[in-house]
Write a protein that holds these residues in place. Structure first.
Motif, PDB file in Angstrom:
ATOM      1  N   ILE A   1     -32.775   9.586   7.046  1.00 41.91           N
ATOM      2  CA  ILE A   1     -32.141   9.120   8.278  1.00 41.91           C
ATOM      3  C   ILE A   1     -31.549  10.242   9.131  1.00 41.91           C
ATOM      4  O   ILE A   1     -31.316  10.051  10.315  1.00 41.91           O
ATOM      5  N   LEU A   2     -31.334  11.416   8.521  1.00 45.07           N
ATOM      6  CA  LEU A   2     -30.753  12.539   9.245  1.00 45.07           C
ATOM      7  C   LEU A   2     -31.412  13.851   8.835  1.00 45.07           C
ATOM      8  O   LEU A   2     -31.624  14.089   7.650  1.00 45.07           O
ATOM      9  N   ASP A   3     -31.697  14.672   9.816  1.00 45.70           N
ATOM     10  CA  ASP A   3     -32.117  16.052   9.577  1.00 45.70           C
ATOM     11  C   ASP A   3     -30.942  16.951   9.943  1.00 45.70           C
ATOM     12  O   ASP A   3     -29.876  16.474  10.314  1.00 45.70           O
ATOM     13  N   GLY A   4     -31.159  18.259   9.851  1.00 50.27           N
ATOM     14  CA  GLY A   4     -30.096  19.184  10.220  1.00 50.27           C
ATOM     15  C   GLY A   4     -29.043  19.288   9.144  1.00 50.27           C
ATOM     16  O   GLY A   4     -29.248  18.908   7.996  1.00 50.27           O
ATOM     17  N   GLN A   5     -27.887  19.769   9.530  1.00 49.65           N
ATOM     18  CA  GLN A   5     -26.828  20.043   8.563  1.00 49.65           C
ATOM     19  C   GLN A   5     -25.945  18.837   8.323  1.00 49.65           C
ATOM     20  O   GLN A   5     -25.858  17.934   9.152  1.00 49.65           O
ATOM     21  N   ARG A   6     -25.286  18.839   7.191  1.00 53.01           N
ATOM     22  CA  ARG A   6     -24.256  17.833   6.884  1.00 53.01           C
ATOM     23  C   ARG A   6     -22.884  18.438   7.140  1.00 53.01           C
ATOM     24  O   ARG A   6     -21.947  17.766   7.514  1.00 53.01           O
ATOM     25  N   THR A   7     -22.765  19.730   6.883  1.00 50.32           N
ATOM     26  CA  THR A   7     -21.518  20.440   7.143  1.00 50.32           C
ATOM     27  C   THR A   7     -21.842  21.904   7.386  1.00 50.32           C
ATOM     28  O   THR A   7     -22.995  22.310   7.314  1.00 50.32           O
ATOM     29  N   ASP A   8     -20.835  22.687   7.676  1.00 48.65           N
ATOM     30  CA  ASP A   8     -21.025  24.123   7.889  1.00 48.65           C
ATOM     31  C   ASP A   8     -19.799  24.864   7.370  1.00 48.65           C
ATOM     32  O   ASP A   8     -18.775  24.243   7.068  1.00 48.65           O
ATOM     33  N   PRO A   9     -19.904  26.199   7.245  1.00 46.64           N
ATOM     34  CA  PRO A   9     -18.778  26.961   6.686  1.00 46.64           C
ATOM     35  C   PRO A   9     -17.470  26.766   7.466  1.00 46.64           C
ATOM     36  O   PRO A   9     -16.407  26.652   6.859  1.00 46.64           O
ATOM     37  N   GLU A  10     -17.556  26.688   8.788  1.00 43.96           N
ATOM     38  CA  GLU A  10     -16.345  26.524   9.589  1.00 43.96           C
ATOM     39  C   GLU A  10     -15.666  25.189   9.302  1.00 43.96           C
ATOM     40  O   GLU A  10     -14.446  25.111   9.168  1.00 43.96           O
ATOM     41  N   GLY A  11     -16.472  24.134   9.192  1.00 45.18           N
ATOM     42  CA  GLY A  11     -15.920  22.813   8.904  1.00 45.18           C
ATOM     43  C   GLY A  11     -15.284  22.738   7.534  1.00 45.18           C
ATOM     44  O   GLY A  11     -14.219  22.127   7.354  1.00 45.18           O
ATOM     45  N   VAL A  12     -15.923  23.343   6.542  1.00 46.86           N
ATOM     46  CA  VAL A  12     -15.376  23.341   5.183  1.00 46.86           C
ATOM     47  C   VAL A  12     -14.079  24.149   5.134  1.00 46.86           C
ATOM     48  O   VAL A  12     -13.085  23.700   4.550  1.00 46.86           O
ATOM     49  N   LEU A  13     -14.057  25.311   5.771  1.00 46.27           N
ATOM     50  CA  LEU A  13     -12.840  26.129   5.781  1.00 46.27           C
ATOM     51  C   LEU A  13     -11.702  25.395   6.490  1.00 46.27           C
ATOM     52  O   LEU A  13     -10.548  25.446   6.039  1.00 46.27           O
ATOM     53  N   GLU A  14     -12.013  24.682   7.553  1.00 44.26           N
ATOM     54  CA  GLU A  14     -10.990  23.905   8.268  1.00 44.26           C
ATOM     55  C   GLU A  14     -10.355  22.866   7.337  1.00 44.26           C
ATOM     56  O   GLU A  14      -9.139  22.683   7.335  1.00 44.26           O
ATOM     57  N   VAL A  15     -11.178  22.204   6.537  1.00 45.52           N
ATOM     58  CA  VAL A  15     -10.661  21.210   5.586  1.00 45.52           C
ATOM     59  C   VAL A  15      -9.801  21.891   4.527  1.00 45.52           C
ATOM     60  O   VAL A  15      -8.715  21.405   4.184  1.00 45.52           O
TER      61      VAL A  15
END
Length: 182
Positions: free
Chosen positions: A47-61
């Motif tokens: 149902i989805l291609d591309g990314q699920r997350t990225d380093p910036e998003g994980v670091l923000e969390v």
């Protein structure tokens, strides 16, 4: 320093640090996107291609003072993660991933139970909330077996924002699931 002996095969939980970002991105991507995700049952590759997350998003969390990114390791290997965030009377549960080859054996159940326990103990919340793509009926059913209920409260998928993936269908939306924590 924790010097308690470890039992081989035992899950060890800890909060993620900035040094974990690369491994966490790889874990989340492997559980949801691309061909590697097809070895598990949580794949979103259809149902989805591309990314699920990225380093910036994980670091923000990881750096957010409102929550924590919990990791689970077995014999020193990262096998699962989840994000829990304090939101008033409730906690939010997200970024949940289990290594694809280890899915279906109870590991996910153990991790979600630990996240619920931590949310109660840390923030005294009475409810856990999450949003799940409505197209993921099998995943929603799994959460329902763990005590979560569908609310009917829907939220649109962020079409056009590639940080959340490239939709392969035009009917994607999220539903809020909730579980009382006793």
């Amino acid at each position: 320093m924790d010097t308690a002996p470890r039992i081989p095969g035992e899950l060890v939980y800890r909060d993620a640090t900035a040094a974990d970002v690369e491994a966490l991105v790889a874990l989340v991507e492997s559980a949801y996107r691309g061909d590697s995700s097809r070895t598990g049952w949580t794949t979103e590759a259809d149902i989805l291609d591309g990314q699920r997350t990225d380093p910036e998003g994980v670091l923000e969390v990881i750096e957010s003072p409102a929550g924590r990114l919990l990791t689970a390791e077995r014999d020193g290997v990262l096998v699962s993660c989840c994000h829990i965030e304090h939101r008033g009377e409730a906690a939010y549960f997200g970024m949940f991933a289990v290594r694809p080859g280890m899915q279906g054996g109870g590991l996910g159940r153990q991790v979600i139970e630990e996240a619920e326990r931590l949310a109660r103990a840390t923030w005294g919340v009475r409810e856990m909330q999450m949003t799940v793509l409505t197209a993921r009926e099998e995943l929603i059913a799994w959460y329902e077996r763990r005590g979560y209920r569908r609310t009917g409260e829907l939220h649109p998928f962020p079409y056009g924002d590639e940080r959340f993936g490239l939709p392969r269908r035009a009917d994607l939306e999220f539903e809020l699931l909730v579980k009382p924590l006793s």
